[in-house]
Design a protein around this motif. Structure first.
Motif, short mmCIF file in Angstrom:
data_model
loop_
_atom_site.label_atom_id
_atom_site.label_comp_id
_atom_site.label_asym_id
_atom_site.label_seq_id
_atom_site.Cartn_x
_atom_site.Cartn_y
_atom_site.Cartn_z
N TYR A 77 -35.83 36.67 -35.42
CA TYR A 77 -35.09 37.25 -34.29
C TYR A 77 -34.88 38.75 -34.52
O TYR A 77 -34.64 39.19 -35.65
CB TYR A 77 -33.72 36.59 -34.15
N GLN A 80 -32.04 42.39 -30.56
CA GLN A 80 -31.77 42.10 -29.14
C GLN A 80 -31.70 40.60 -28.84
O GLN A 80 -31.50 40.21 -27.70
CB GLN A 80 -32.87 42.72 -28.26
N GLU A 81 -31.84 39.76 -29.88
CA GLU A 81 -31.95 38.32 -29.65
C GLU A 81 -30.83 37.50 -30.29
O GLU A 81 -31.01 36.32 -30.59
CB GLU A 81 -33.31 37.83 -30.15
N GLU A 83 -28.04 36.41 -28.95
CA GLU A 83 -27.60 35.33 -28.08
C GLU A 83 -28.55 34.13 -28.19
O GLU A 83 -28.10 32.98 -28.28
CB GLU A 83 -27.53 35.82 -26.63
N GLU A 84 -29.85 34.40 -28.24
CA GLU A 84 -30.83 33.33 -28.42
C GLU A 84 -30.70 32.71 -29.81
O GLU A 84 -30.80 31.48 -29.96
CB GLU A 84 -32.24 33.90 -28.24
N LEU A 86 -28.05 32.34 -31.63
CA LEU A 86 -26.92 31.42 -31.64
C LEU A 86 -27.19 30.18 -30.79
O LEU A 86 -26.80 29.06 -31.16
CB LEU A 86 -25.66 32.13 -31.15
N ALA A 87 -27.86 30.35 -29.67
CA ALA A 87 -28.15 29.22 -28.79
C ALA A 87 -29.13 28.24 -29.42
O ALA A 87 -29.12 27.04 -29.09
CB ALA A 87 -28.70 29.73 -27.46
N TYR A 109 -26.02 42.73 -36.77
CA TYR A 109 -25.39 41.41 -36.92
C TYR A 109 -23.96 41.58 -37.43
O TYR A 109 -23.01 40.97 -36.91
CB TYR A 109 -26.20 40.54 -37.88
N GLU A 112 -21.79 43.24 -34.55
CA GLU A 112 -21.76 42.66 -33.20
C GLU A 112 -21.52 41.15 -33.13
O GLU A 112 -21.04 40.66 -32.11
CB GLU A 112 -23.10 42.95 -32.50
N TYR A 116 -19.52 37.34 -29.97
CA TYR A 116 -20.06 36.20 -29.22
C TYR A 116 -19.11 35.01 -29.32
O TYR A 116 -18.76 34.55 -30.42
CB TYR A 116 -21.44 35.81 -29.78
N GLU A 117 -18.69 34.50 -28.15
CA GLU A 117 -17.71 33.42 -28.11
C GLU A 117 -18.25 32.13 -28.73
O GLU A 117 -17.48 31.28 -29.17
CB GLU A 117 -17.28 33.16 -26.66
N THR A 118 -19.56 31.98 -28.79
CA THR A 118 -20.16 30.74 -29.30
C THR A 118 -20.37 30.75 -30.81
O THR A 118 -20.88 29.77 -31.36
CB THR A 118 -21.52 30.49 -28.62
#
Length: 327
Positions: A77, A80-81, A83-84, A86-87, A109, A112, A116-118
């Motif tokens: 990753y 820029q990735e 969110e992906e 974590l998903a 990392y 930032e 992320y809430e997740t």
């Protein structure tokens, strides 16, 4: 520690070729020779194992997770990735991450990821890769991670191994911090960064590098913040003329204090450390050097000494353990 061993290049290659699922740490010239397979790698030659804490430039540290995983995937990753990243974590399992020290993805990392809430929805742990501390400046090796499925060396990406566990089990992360927070000067940083110039010392603006030199601080003790009961260390990398550089980012939203003075010896570290087994573990390179752990048996677990530890967020001078528990 049957799943955590220091192995030769040939032994490690044989495990990859038979399809085992591996976490591998070692010197870059060894990692470069490994074939493609189900593995994640990172550059660092300092290990804790049944042989004791040691530097080994000629062998690799291997954690074999083949018997742990119901299934697994390994992906890289960019910054820029996230969110992906974590998903992609499994709903029941954990994700193991490796990042090259001081790369843009490492810094991004660290600064930032807590936004992320997740982040805390599924366990994520891992470490920051480095290199031999005794290597010369002319050495052409560099901190890197390896995407095992393509046997690719990466200098500015995160590599993650996402592991799905059987429904009857779950992953648990445990952290141990050898430091306590002292009650001396309060330190407030003016920006979220891996270095600091002007700071507030007891609410008065001062240059932090000048302050450190006046206090004869050389960087062994970290600064410590209390995050809702969890003590988080930030380790000093170096003190320049007008700036102090860290192995992790300081936060302007926290109040820091120096850690309490500690007697640096193997016994001072080991007396508070856990004795139970762990699936795998990792520890900080500063702990290895500060507490004089060369040759010491750390505990009933094994893994690399790292340039930063991740247990959801970036940590410094912390021992991290991974346990698999039955539901």
């Amino acid at each position: 520690m049957p799943n955590n061993q220091i192995l030769t290049l040939r032994e490690t290659t044989a495990l990859i070729e038979q399809g085992d699922l591996l976490l591998i740490a070692g010197n870059q010239d060894l990692l470069d020779q490994l074939p493609a397979g189900q593995w994640l790698g990172g550059t660092i030659p300092y290990f804790m194992s049944g042989e004791g804490a040691k530097k080994d430039l000629n062998r690799l540290f291997v954690s074999n997770l083949t018997q742990v995983a119901a299934s697994a995937s390994i992906k890289s990753y960019s910054t820029q990735e996230f969110e992906e990243l974590l998903a992609d974590r499994p709903k029941n399992g954990f994700s193991y991450i490796a990042l090259p020290v001081f790369s843009e993805v490492h810094k991004a990392y660290a600064v930032e990821i807590n936004q992320y809430e997740t982040l805390y929805d599924s366990p994520i742990l891992g470490w920051i890769t480095g290199k031999d501390l005794d290597a010369s400046e002319q050495d052409d090796q560099f901190p890197a991670v390896y995407h095992g499925p393509t046997a690719t060396c990466l200098a500015n990406k995160a590599v993650l191994m996402h592991i799905e566990l059987p429904e009857t089990q779950y992953a648990e992360i445990e952290i141990y911090n050898p430091y306590e927070q002292a009650n001396g000067d309060s330190i407030q940083f003016l920006e979220d960064d891996f270095s600091a110039g002007e700071v507030l010392i007891n609410n008065e603006k001062q240059n932090f590098a000048h302050y450190c030199r006046a206090k004869k601080i050389k960087g062994q003790l970290p600064v410590v913040a209390n995050y809702s009961g969890a003590l988080i260390n930030i380790d000093i990398e170096r003190i320049d003329e007008d700036r102090v550089h860290f192995y992790g980012p300081v936060s302007r939203d926290q109040v820091y204090h120096w850690a309490k003075d500690i007697h640096y010896s193997p016994q001072a570290f080991l007396k508070a450390m856990p004795k139970e087994e762990a699936i795998t573990a990792f520890n900080c390179i500063s702990i290895y050097s500060n507490f004089q752990l060369e040759g010491e048996q750390i505990g009933n677990y094994g893994g690399p000494f790292t340039f930063g530890e991740i247990a959801y967020i970036l940590l410094n001078q912390t021992l991290v353990l991974l346990h698999i528990q039955n539901k």
